[in-house]
Design a protein around this motif. Structure first.
Motif, short mmCIF file in Angstrom:
data_model
loop_
_atom_site.label_atom_id
_atom_site.label_comp_id
_atom_site.label_asym_id
_atom_site.label_seq_id
_atom_site.Cartn_x
_atom_site.Cartn_y
_atom_site.Cartn_z
N ILE A 80 0.84 -1.20 0.00
CA ILE A 80 0.00 0.00 0.00
C ILE A 80 0.87 1.26 0.00
O ILE A 80 0.61 2.21 -0.74
CB ILE A 80 -0.97 -0.01 1.20
CG1 ILE A 80 -2.00 -1.14 1.02
CG2 ILE A 80 -1.67 1.34 1.35
CD1 ILE A 80 -2.83 -1.44 2.26
N LEU A 117 -7.83 1.00 -1.49
CA LEU A 117 -7.10 0.35 -2.58
C LEU A 117 -7.68 0.75 -3.94
O LEU A 117 -6.94 1.09 -4.86
CB LEU A 117 -7.13 -1.17 -2.41
CG LEU A 117 -6.26 -1.73 -1.28
CD1 LEU A 117 -6.60 -3.18 -1.01
CD2 LEU A 117 -4.78 -1.58 -1.62
N VAL A 122 -5.61 0.63 -7.54
CA VAL A 122 -5.36 -0.81 -7.52
C VAL A 122 -6.65 -1.50 -7.93
O VAL A 122 -7.74 -1.13 -7.51
CB VAL A 122 -4.93 -1.28 -6.10
CG1 VAL A 122 -4.81 -2.80 -6.04
CG2 VAL A 122 -3.64 -0.60 -5.69
#
Length: 169
Positions: A80, A117, A122
């Motif tokens: 992350i 995310l 992502v």
């Protein structure tokens, strides 16, 4: 997870995929959890024409996702941070067996992680569901978010029950 030189060009224009493999306890280490998750991810990537970069595979063996240890101290945390720093290119697909591999925290934290995310760019490859969650799919279909939240709730509830049973024993 090594984040040095993490931005590499995709082969044949295919999106890059990175596997995330996690299991909760040391007792599971001698089993086939890692091999099973990786084999399923390889098949998933072939079906979705993704370039699985196994050199960047993320593993959090024997790290619980129930209290967020994997996102606080584990390699998922490193991933992350690399995404936030721009070391992981947008639209990289993070492949997981199921959402409960990422987190088993209570609903608010779990949904926060999922949306964080997605907002970072992502994409999440859900191997067991054979689909890829993206910011766009969630934006265009609230049902996808509702289904994801349901899986997150179920993962937390399963871990809470196991924790309670273990405590009772």
């Amino acid at each position: 997870m090594n984040t040095e030189n993490i931005q590499t060009p995709n082969k044949d224009g295919a999106r890059t995929a990175i596997s995330y493999i996690r299991f909760s306890s040391r007792k599971q280490a001698p089993g086939v959890s890692v091999e099973r998750q990786l084999d399923l991810t390889r098949d998933f990537c072939k079906r979705h024409k993704l370039n699985l970069d196994e050199s960047r595979s993320i593993r959090d063996p024997a790290l619980s996702a129930f209290r967020g240890v994997n996102t606080a101290k584990g390699n998922l945390s490193t991933f992350i941070k690399a995404v936030e720093a721009g070391k992981i290119e947008k639209h990289t697909v993070l492949c997981v067996e199921a959402l409960d591999r990422i987190t088993r925290q209570e609903t608010t934290e779990a949904v926060h992680l999922l949306t964080e995310l997605l907002l970072l760019g992502v994409e999440i490859g859900l191997v067991s569901d054979d689909k890829i969650l993206t910011h766009e799919t969630i934006k265009n279909s609230s049902v996808e978010l509702i289904v994801a939240i349901t899986y997150l709730i179920r993962g937390h509830d399963e871990s809470r029950m196991k924790s309670s049973r273990t405590g009772d024993a």
